[in-house]
Design a protein around this motif. Structure first.
Motif, PDB file in Angstrom:
ATOM      1  N   ILE A  24      41.725 -44.679 -12.746  1.00 38.90           N
ATOM      2  CA  ILE A  24      42.076 -45.394 -13.978  1.00 38.90           C
ATOM      3  C   ILE A  24      41.837 -44.546 -15.228  1.00 38.90           C
ATOM      4  O   ILE A  24      42.176 -44.960 -16.338  1.00 38.90           O
ATOM      5  N   LEU A  25      41.250 -43.358 -15.056  1.00 37.96           N
ATOM      6  CA  LEU A  25      40.996 -42.470 -16.183  1.00 37.96           C
ATOM      7  C   LEU A  25      42.275 -41.705 -16.551  1.00 37.96           C
ATOM      8  O   LEU A  25      43.257 -41.745 -15.809  1.00 37.96           O
ATOM      9  N   PRO A  26      42.277 -40.989 -17.668  1.00 35.12           N
ATOM     10  CA  PRO A  26      43.532 -40.365 -18.138  1.00 35.12           C
ATOM     11  C   PRO A  26      44.139 -39.331 -17.207  1.00 35.12           C
ATOM     12  O   PRO A  26      45.360 -39.105 -17.241  1.00 35.12           O
ATOM     13  N   HIS A  27      43.321 -38.689 -16.351  1.00 35.88           N
ATOM     14  CA  HIS A  27      43.839 -37.594 -15.514  1.00 35.88           C
ATOM     15  C   HIS A  27      43.454 -37.814 -14.049  1.00 35.88           C
ATOM     16  O   HIS A  27      42.634 -37.062 -13.497  1.00 35.88           O
ATOM     17  N   PRO A  28      44.011 -38.829 -13.398  1.00 31.40           N
ATOM     18  CA  PRO A  28      43.629 -39.106 -12.008  1.00 31.40           C
ATOM     19  C   PRO A  28      43.958 -37.943 -11.084  1.00 31.40           C
ATOM     20  O   PRO A  28      45.030 -37.331 -11.185  1.00 31.40           O
ATOM     21  N   GLY A  29      43.014 -37.655 -10.198  1.00 24.26           N
ATOM     22  CA  GLY A  29      43.248 -36.611  -9.213  1.00 24.26           C
ATOM     23  C   GLY A  29      43.997 -37.156  -8.012  1.00 24.26           C
ATOM     24  O   GLY A  29      44.452 -38.310  -7.997  1.00 24.26           O
ATOM     25  N   ALA A  30      44.130 -36.319  -6.997  1.00 27.59           N
ATOM     26  CA  ALA A  30      44.808 -36.743  -5.771  1.00 27.59           C
ATOM     27  C   ALA A  30      44.098 -37.956  -5.192  1.00 27.59           C
ATOM     28  O   ALA A  30      42.873 -37.981  -5.080  1.00 27.59           O
ATOM     29  N   ALA A  31      44.878 -38.968  -4.812  1.00 23.40           N
ATOM     30  CA  ALA A  31      44.302 -40.243  -4.380  1.00 23.40           C
ATOM     31  C   ALA A  31      43.996 -40.300  -2.889  1.00 23.40           C
ATOM     32  O   ALA A  31      43.387 -41.265  -2.422  1.00 23.40           O
ATOM     33  N   ALA A  54      42.936 -58.041 -13.734  1.00 24.14           N
ATOM     34  CA  ALA A  54      43.619 -56.770 -13.985  1.00 24.14           C
ATOM     35  C   ALA A  54      42.712 -55.738 -14.643  1.00 24.14           C
ATOM     36  O   ALA A  54      41.898 -56.062 -15.521  1.00 24.14           O
ATOM     37  N   ILE A  55      42.874 -54.485 -14.216  1.00 20.97           N
ATOM     38  CA  ILE A  55      42.155 -53.343 -14.780  1.00 20.97           C
ATOM     39  C   ILE A  55      43.195 -52.422 -15.416  1.00 20.97           C
ATOM     40  O   ILE A  55      44.170 -52.041 -14.763  1.00 20.97           O
ATOM     41  N   PRO A  56      43.026 -52.047 -16.682  1.00 18.91           N
ATOM     42  CA  PRO A  56      43.999 -51.155 -17.323  1.00 18.91           C
ATOM     43  C   PRO A  56      43.966 -49.764 -16.693  1.00 18.91           C
ATOM     44  O   PRO A  56      42.983 -49.363 -16.072  1.00 18.91           O
ATOM     45  N   ARG A  57      45.054 -49.034 -16.856  1.00 16.21           N
ATOM     46  CA  ARG A  57      45.136 -47.655 -16.375  1.00 16.21           C
ATOM     47  C   ARG A  57      45.150 -46.713 -17.571  1.00 16.21           C
ATOM     48  O   ARG A  57      45.415 -47.110 -18.693  1.00 16.21           O
ATOM     49  N   SER A  58      44.850 -45.444 -17.300  1.00 18.62           N
ATOM     50  CA  SER A  58      44.767 -44.413 -18.347  1.00 18.62           C
ATOM     51  C   SER A  58      43.882 -44.883 -19.499  1.00 18.62           C
ATOM     52  O   SER A  58      44.225 -44.746 -20.677  1.00 18.62           O
ATOM     53  N   VAL A  59      42.733 -45.435 -19.139  1.00 18.24           N
ATOM     54  CA  VAL A  59      41.796 -45.940 -20.148  1.00 18.24           C
ATOM     55  C   VAL A  59      41.183 -44.772 -20.910  1.00 18.24           C
ATOM     56  O   VAL A  59      41.174 -43.630 -20.427  1.00 18.24           O
ATOM     57  N   ASP A  60      40.638 -45.041 -22.088  1.00 18.06           N
ATOM     58  CA  ASP A  60      39.944 -43.974 -22.800  1.00 18.06           C
ATOM     59  C   ASP A  60      38.610 -43.714 -22.112  1.00 18.06           C
ATOM     60  O   ASP A  60      38.128 -44.518 -21.313  1.00 18.06           O
ATOM     61  N   PHE A  61      38.013 -42.571 -22.411  1.00 21.84           N
ATOM     62  CA  PHE A  61      36.813 -42.152 -21.689  1.00 21.84           C
ATOM     63  C   PHE A  61      35.611 -43.055 -21.939  1.00 21.84           C
ATOM     64  O   PHE A  61      34.657 -43.055 -21.163  1.00 21.84           O
ATOM     65  N   ALA A 112      30.667 -37.122 -21.358  1.00 20.42           N
ATOM     66  CA  ALA A 112      30.356 -36.834 -22.763  1.00 20.42           C
ATOM     67  C   ALA A 112      30.520 -38.076 -23.627  1.00 20.42           C
ATOM     68  O   ALA A 112      29.878 -38.201 -24.672  1.00 20.42           O
ATOM     69  N   ALA A 113      31.376 -39.002 -23.207  1.00 22.95           N
ATOM     70  CA  ALA A 113      31.595 -40.229 -23.994  1.00 22.95           C
ATOM     71  C   ALA A 113      30.318 -41.031 -24.142  1.00 22.95           C
ATOM     72  O   ALA A 113      30.141 -41.756 -25.123  1.00 22.95           O
ATOM     73  N   ALA A 114      29.408 -40.909 -23.172  1.00 22.71           N
ATOM     74  CA  ALA A 114      28.113 -41.588 -23.252  1.00 22.71           C
ATOM     75  C   ALA A 114      27.009 -40.624 -23.675  1.00 22.71           C
ATOM     76  O   ALA A 114      25.832 -40.989 -23.618  1.00 22.71           O
ATOM     77  N   ARG A 115      27.404 -39.430 -24.091  1.00 26.04           N
ATOM     78  CA  ARG A 115      26.460 -38.406 -24.570  1.00 26.04           C
ATOM     79  C   ARG A 115      25.338 -38.169 -23.556  1.00 26.04           C
ATOM     80  O   ARG A 115      24.164 -38.118 -23.908  1.00 26.04           O
ATOM     81  N   ILE A 116      25.735 -38.015 -22.290  1.00 23.25           N
ATOM     82  CA  ILE A 116      24.767 -37.745 -21.246  1.00 23.25           C
ATOM     83  C   ILE A 116      24.197 -36.345 -21.446  1.00 23.25           C
ATOM     84  O   ILE A 116      24.933 -35.384 -21.650  1.00 23.25           O
ATOM     85  N   ASP A 117      22.868 -36.234 -21.366  1.00 23.37           N
ATOM     86  CA  ASP A 117      22.197 -34.942 -21.537  1.00 23.37           C
ATOM     87  C   ASP A 117      21.978 -34.224 -20.214  1.00 23.37           C
ATOM     88  O   ASP A 117      22.114 -33.000 -20.146  1.00 23.37           O
ATOM     89  N   VAL A 118      21.593 -34.995 -19.176  1.00 21.85           N
ATOM     90  CA  VAL A 118      21.240 -34.388 -17.893  1.00 21.85           C
ATOM     91  C   VAL A 118      21.869 -35.181 -16.758  1.00 21.85           C
ATOM     92  O   VAL A 118      21.755 -36.412 -16.704  1.00 21.85           O
ATOM     93  N   CYS A 119      22.508 -34.456 -15.836  1.00 20.56           N
ATOM     94  CA  CYS A 119      22.969 -35.043 -14.569  1.00 20.56           C
ATOM     95  C   CYS A 119      22.131 -34.451 -13.447  1.00 20.56           C
ATOM     96  O   CYS A 119      22.108 -33.225 -13.267  1.00 20.56           O
ATOM     97  N   VAL A 120      21.424 -35.305 -12.710  1.00 16.79           N
ATOM     98  CA  VAL A 120      20.742 -34.812 -11.519  1.00 16.79           C
ATOM     99  C   VAL A 120      21.743 -34.863 -10.372  1.00 16.79           C
ATOM    100  O   VAL A 120      22.536 -35.800 -10.253  1.00 16.79           O
ATOM    101  N   LEU A 121      21.703 -33.830  -9.533  1.00 12.47           N
ATOM    102  CA  LEU A 121      22.766 -33.625  -8.541  1.00 12.47           C
ATOM    103  C   LEU A 121      22.269 -33.579  -7.104  1.00 12.47           C
ATOM    104  O   LEU A 121      23.095 -33.487  -6.186  1.00 12.47           O
ATOM    105  N   ALA A 122      20.966 -33.635  -6.883  1.00  6.98           N
ATOM    106  CA  ALA A 122      20.458 -33.621  -5.510  1.00  6.98           C
ATOM    107  C   ALA A 122      20.694 -34.997  -4.902  1.00  6.98           C
ATOM    108  O   ALA A 122      19.857 -35.889  -4.987  1.00  6.98           O
ATOM    109  N   ASN A 123      21.868 -35.176  -4.312  1.00  5.87           N
ATOM    110  CA  ASN A 123      22.222 -36.460  -3.698  1.00  5.87           C
ATOM    111  C   ASN A 123      23.200 -36.219  -2.563  1.00  5.87           C
ATOM    112  O   ASN A 123      23.563 -35.067  -2.258  1.00  5.87           O
ATOM    113  N   ASN A 124      23.662 -37.291  -1.940  1.00  2.00           N
ATOM    114  CA  ASN A 124      24.471 -37.181  -0.730  1.00  2.00           C
ATOM    115  C   ASN A 124      25.972 -37.188  -0.990  1.00  2.00           C
ATOM    116  O   ASN A 124      26.754 -37.464  -0.081  1.00  2.00           O
ATOM    117  N   HIS A 125      26.395 -36.865  -2.239  1.00  2.00           N
ATOM    118  CA  HIS A 125      27.838 -36.805  -2.511  1.00  2.00           C
ATOM    119  C   HIS A 125      28.272 -35.573  -3.295  1.00  2.00           C
ATOM    120  O   HIS A 125      29.468 -35.323  -3.403  1.00  2.00           O
TER     121      HIS A 125
END
Length: 381
Positions: A24-31, A54-61, A112-125
């Motif tokens: 639903i974001l502006p640049h959807p990848g392969a589905a 209903a959920i809109p498509r190409s929503v803003d970030f 960036a739309a939520a001004r996230i400072d840190v993403c922790v990445l040690a996870n199962n995905h």
């Protein structure tokens, strides 16, 4: 709301911006998906629409963050920390593990739309789309000006903390995971192998190694967060091994334990005046149309706003803001939802001596006794 003697933080649990969210974001990848039952990511959008409209498509970030943005603007935390459970890549090197999450790199401004400072990445995905997917994710986050921890091109990078400067000191965020959260053993970073910071076991020896790692980085006026992806997705019992390990980390120099993996919030604890969050619960995902665990109310994400002393790292206050995830957007929770969460946390909190009061604005505030230490009542369950 800044104070020269304290620091305000925003923490949450799992943020999954792939699959249906990506569509639903502006640049959807392969589905295309490689799951047993769902073969197209757009089907998760349709399942959610069948339940809530209903959920809109190409929503803003900013769309998916919804009312959470107003809460962030009101509190003004100095740093914002999430567990990003999505590979940011166009890699097609999918790993045969049942569920694979990816977001198109062009949609990275959603963070960036939520001004996230840190993403922790040690996870199962984070390696769902192979090591190329990890490399792409790290590069994309860096290009967005977002710090990351818990994954890297080698073990040294994966174990290094994300560093945020605050006045005369720093916030150090270490990210790690356990196999119990579904991280494959082969994803572990090594001396010459990209991967995640995977803990071999929750033992005294591991605590000692963490103490050495922390001491190698920590300077006066630094605060330390240990962000851990551990345990299963459903159920309220907290393993005793988690409790003992969290206590050991606090005694080893950690100031706050940020646990996640559970799809719903778990109990919290204040040990020696410092905060342990055993499970933050999910925050953003595309699970809206999936049934089977409704009684856990995974549709009620929680914003966690702790305030810590800069001198001691002790918890000065803790406020939780319940939200409701509908149509892939975070909205304010209804009064009855906030009351349900209060009852849940106070029921589970009997095991750790924690109690939350419900405020007129439907947020929850932890009672912190004089001296700032909450008595731990029971080690079990």
């Amino acid at each position: 709301m800044s104070n020269p003697d304290s620091i305000n933080l925003f923490l949450c649990g799992d943020v999954m911006t792939g699959r249906g969210i990506d569509q639903i974001l502006p640049h959807p990848g392969a589905a295309i998906l490689h799951e047993d039952h769902v073969k197209n990511a757009a089907d998760y959008v349709r399942l959610a629409e069948r339940r809530n409209g209903a959920i809109p498509r190409s929503v803003d970030f900013a769309y998916i963050w919804g009312d959470a943005l107003a809460q962030l603007a009101r509190v003004k935390p100095q740093f914002r920390l999430i567990n990003l459970e999505t590979s940011i890549t166009t890699s097609d090197d999918w790993q045969p593990k049942g569920i694979n999450y990816r977001m198109h790199p062009a949609n990275a401004p959603v963070l960036a739309a939520a001004r996230i400072d840190v993403c922790v990445l040690a996870n199962n995905h984070i390696l769902d789309w192979g090591r190329q997917g990890l490399t792409d994710s790290l590069r994309t986050l860096n290009n967005q000006g977002i710090r990351s921890a818990g994954a890297g091109a080698n073990l040294e990078e994966a174990q290094a903390p994300a560093i945020c400067q605050h006045g005369a000191g720093r916030l150090l965020v270490f990210s790690m995971a356990t196999g119990s959260s579904g991280v494959p053993a082969e994803w572990a970073a090594g001396p010459g192998r990209a991967g995640v910071a995977l803990l071999p076991e929750l033992s005294t020896g591991t605590v000692h190694r963490m103490r050495e790692l922390i001491q190698g980085w920590k300077r006066p006026r630094d605060l330390v967060i240990a962000s851990i992806h551990w345990g299963g997705n459903w159920g309220y019992p907290v393993p005793e091994a988690h409790t003992e390990f969290a206590h050991g980390l606090l005694e080893a120099g950690v100031d706050l334990v940020h646990g996640h993996s559970s799809h719903h919030i778990l109990r919290m604890e204040v040990y020696g005046g410092k905060l342990i969050i055993y499970g933050c619960g999910d925050f953003i995902n595309d699970y809206e149309g999936i049934g089977g665990h409704e009684r856990y109310r995974g549709d009620l994400p929680v914003m966690v706003f702790p305030r810590l002393s800069l001198d001691t790292g002790r918890l000065l206050s803790l406020r939780l803001v319940p939200l409701r995830l509908q149509r892939f957007r975070l909205g304010n929770a209804a009064p009855e939802d906030a009351a349900w969460l209060q009852q849940l946390l106070n029921r589970e909190g009997k095991k750790t001596g924690t109690h939350f009061d419900l405020s007129a604005d439907h947020s929850l505030t932890l009672r912190i006794p004089a001296g700032g230490s909450v008595l731990r009542v029971s080690p079990t369950g």
